[in-house]
Motif scaffolding. Structure first.
Motif, short mmCIF file in Angstrom:
data_model
loop_
_atom_site.label_atom_id
_atom_site.label_comp_id
_atom_site.label_asym_id
_atom_site.label_seq_id
_atom_site.Cartn_x
_atom_site.Cartn_y
_atom_site.Cartn_z
N ARG A 40 19.61 -35.58 -15.19
CA ARG A 40 18.54 -34.97 -15.59
C ARG A 40 18.98 -33.58 -16.06
O ARG A 40 19.92 -33.04 -15.98
CB ARG A 40 17.54 -34.45 -14.17
CG ARG A 40 18.55 -33.97 -13.37
CD ARG A 40 17.43 -33.71 -11.93
NE ARG A 40 18.40 -33.01 -10.77
CZ ARG A 40 17.84 -32.38 -10.05
NH1 ARG A 40 16.38 -32.11 -9.70
NH2 ARG A 40 18.51 -31.80 -8.83
N ASN A 42 17.75 -29.50 -16.44
CA ASN A 42 16.69 -28.89 -15.94
C ASN A 42 17.02 -27.36 -16.47
O ASN A 42 17.64 -26.41 -15.90
CB ASN A 42 16.65 -28.85 -14.38
CG ASN A 42 15.65 -28.03 -13.58
OD1 ASN A 42 14.65 -27.52 -14.04
ND2 ASN A 42 16.02 -27.57 -12.24
N ARG A 112 5.44 -26.34 -15.58
CA ARG A 112 6.56 -25.09 -15.65
C ARG A 112 6.32 -24.28 -16.72
O ARG A 112 6.34 -22.97 -16.51
CB ARG A 112 7.89 -26.16 -15.74
CG ARG A 112 9.18 -25.13 -15.67
CD ARG A 112 10.00 -25.29 -14.49
NE ARG A 112 11.24 -24.53 -14.54
CZ ARG A 112 12.28 -24.52 -15.18
NH1 ARG A 112 12.54 -25.87 -15.37
NH2 ARG A 112 13.25 -23.63 -15.18
#
Length: 137
Positions: A40, A42, A112
């Motif tokens: 992932r 991030n 986000r």
């Protein structure tokens, strides 16, 4: 640039790949290599701010979220999962990700951006992304 070259050469054990991996980890774009097959990305808050600034021209009006995702893909080859063809695109690269997981990822990404003041959801289920008045420095 000479300092950068000295740093890379001084790290001959890791080489250019190792140096770029270290930069990715420090910038928040990559996680350290783990045995987890589900990789992932991030990015840190600051990295997201820079990414938005580098994707949408300064002074330009905010763009719709779906257009922002298209720009991310075109300019940076970043696939978030909010576009109709993202699952097929990833599958073509060997990453079979369920459509539901991609939609969830896109929603979390938008959340986000919104929490950083870089996106805003409008009343008509449309979201915009850009350097909004509420964005912090």
């Amino acid at each position: 640039s000479e300092e950068l070259l000295r740093e890379i050469e001084g790290n001959q054990r890791r080489g250019l790949d190792g140096y770029l991996r270290m930069l990715g980890i420090r910038s928040g774009f990559l996680y350290p290599v783990q045995k987890n097959p589900n990789k992932r990305l991030n990015p840190s808050d600051r990295t997201l701010e820079v990414l938005v600034m580098a994707t949408i021209d300064v002074g330009a009006p905010p763009v719709e979220y779906r257009d922002f995702l298209e720009h991310l893909s075109e300019r940076w080859s970043i696939v978030v999962g909010g576009r109709p063809g993202d699952a097929e695109l990833l599958a073509g690269g060997g990453a079979n990700v369920p459509g539901r997981a991609l939609r969830d990822n896109s929603e979390r990404f938008l959340d986000r951006l919104e929490s950083l003041g870089l996106a805003r959801r409008l009343a008509d289920s449309v979201a915009v992304v850009g350097l909004l008045e509420t964005a912090h420095a």
